[in-house]
Design an enzyme around this catalytic site. Sequence first.
Site, short mmCIF file in Angstrom:
data_model
loop_
_atom_site.label_atom_id
_atom_site.label_comp_id
_atom_site.label_asym_id
_atom_site.label_seq_id
_atom_site.Cartn_x
_atom_site.Cartn_y
_atom_site.Cartn_z
N HIS A 43 34.53 56.55 41.86
CA HIS A 43 35.56 55.53 42.03
C HIS A 43 36.78 55.95 41.23
CE1 HIS A 43 37.05 51.16 41.50
NE2 HIS A 43 37.53 51.70 42.59
N ASP A 44 37.94 56.00 41.87
CA ASP A 44 39.13 56.53 41.21
C ASP A 44 39.46 55.78 39.93
OD1 ASP A 44 40.02 54.24 42.55
OD2 ASP A 44 41.40 55.32 43.86
N THR A 45 39.22 54.47 39.90
CA THR A 45 39.50 53.72 38.67
C THR A 45 38.53 54.12 37.57
OG1 THR A 45 40.24 51.88 40.03
CG2 THR A 45 39.93 51.44 37.70
N ARG A 99 45.41 64.35 47.01
CA ARG A 99 45.84 65.60 46.37
C ARG A 99 44.63 66.43 46.00
NH1 ARG A 99 48.32 63.71 41.14
NH2 ARG A 99 46.47 62.38 41.28
N THR A 149 49.25 50.68 43.64
CA THR A 149 49.22 49.72 44.75
C THR A 149 48.41 48.50 44.36
OG1 THR A 149 49.40 51.53 46.34
CG2 THR A 149 48.60 49.42 47.17
N ALA A 170 44.45 55.37 48.80
CA ALA A 170 44.48 54.68 50.09
C ALA A 170 45.70 55.03 50.93
CB ALA A 170 44.43 53.17 49.87
N ASN A 229 40.81 42.64 39.54
CA ASN A 229 41.75 43.23 40.49
C ASN A 229 42.95 42.32 40.66
OD1 ASN A 229 40.38 45.69 41.97
ND2 ASN A 229 38.78 44.16 41.68
N GLU A 256 55.89 47.73 47.67
CA GLU A 256 55.82 48.81 48.67
C GLU A 256 56.00 48.26 50.08
OE1 GLU A 256 52.01 50.41 47.79
OE2 GLU A 256 52.65 51.35 45.92
N GLY A 295 37.57 52.55 46.32
CA GLY A 295 36.23 51.98 46.37
C GLY A 295 35.86 51.34 47.69
#
Length: 494
Positions: free
Chosen positions: A241-243, A18, A264, A14, A301, A309, A82
Amino acid sequence: MDQKQYFFAVDLGATSGRTIIGCIDEGQFHLEEVTRFPNNLIEQGGHFYWDIYALYFEIIRGLKEVARRGLEITSIGIDTWGVDFVMIGDDGAILRNPRAYRDPITFDAMDDYLQHIISRKEVYDITGIQLMNFNSIFQLYAMKREGNSAMKYAQKILFVPDALSWMLTGNEVCEYTIASTSQLLDPRTKQLDERLLASLGLTRSKFGKMVYPGTVIGVLTDEVQKMTGLGPVPVIAVAGHDTGSAVAAVPAKDEKFAYLSSGTWSLMGIETKDAIINDLSYERNFTNEGGIEGTTRFLKNICGMWLYERCRKEWPEEVRRLSHPELQGSAMQVEAFRSIINPDDAQFANPVSMIAAIQQYCRNSNQPIPETPAEICRCIFDSLALRYKQVFQWMQEFAPFKLEVLHIIGGGSLNKYLNQFTANATGATVLAGPQEGTAIGNIMLQAKAAHLVNNIWEMRQIIANSLELVKYEPVDEEIWNQAFDKYLRITNKK
């Protein structure tokens, strides 16, 4: 001549993205970053958007660099955050840049939908997904409610990794793990639910064909081949989904583990055969998302390093110039548990000032107000670890096996202070690594599609052979138990 097979992973978060080249050689994986770039939110007209064309440009740039190096890649895989999606018109054009999940249009949409369309319990019973205002179902409802023209004229709705794969191949799919984040999918049938779609004025035909990790979506179009100098390279549906990709990379030896994908966002969960949907999972707002090889990622979550951050951006320049270890080291000199917050309180979702929000929470709960960066950082780290303890305890109640270890993956696996705090708080052995879990999982799933590995456990063994994990054992457990009692009193969760 180099006979190794190389895989090209696109890993989009988000805030940044890369492209990475990876291969498996003699039972170990190897990664090399090709390009890195920002993923900027665009604010315009009171809304927040992603620049889908900028992301496509960066993928093309990475592929051009691979061609320039003379590398022959076996396949390409794309994973992203997501819930967000792209609208495609009947002329095959993107109707506008996609809305971002932090768009304020969703702030009241969930409550409105659950009050007037389908009840909270019914939506959860169908999907098993944690109810959060930015889930795709509530984004789509908010767009329908406002008369959004892109939604009105959309021929296809593609989740972000599927949209980028479509831009590369021309083929429209709906990858299972990314679709499972939408709160439109029934994990029992593994299909989008017709009743939920109808409540939004949508039909199943608006979405691509359901595919699962390891499926070949298509090959690069002639246009992309010409731009990049590559041939008809296949694009593989990894865990979009990256997770999902990150959890595939957990170097566990058996099923008796929990994971914490730390960045994050923090996502704590277990891997199960079937979805867990019952009154208790509903009460505690747990989620069931798709995993690889038919597994379910049962997780919660948690608002992770987003708090830190955001505060860091507000601190004076001389503080921002400090390295993370320097700033976090100073926080370790501050009194422990002086101020505690619930990281998942709604007021921390996207405040104008995160520092002010934390201070107001402490003021409202009659605690000392953290003033200095060190005090605020310590408050965040103590509170996150205590929240992790709470969720870990809940997770153990749901798990059909004893949780013997907590694997921390992602960028947060490098945070030695928070990792130790997490071990202390949960009482579990913590194993930290890999940092690049998402990219590793992406590449491993491509390798599985290429028949270089057979299953998830073989993948995990290769990952374990390639890494030196950092172990954290719990200390000061009684002190942390006392702090947890304080946390429960303050957050009204007891």
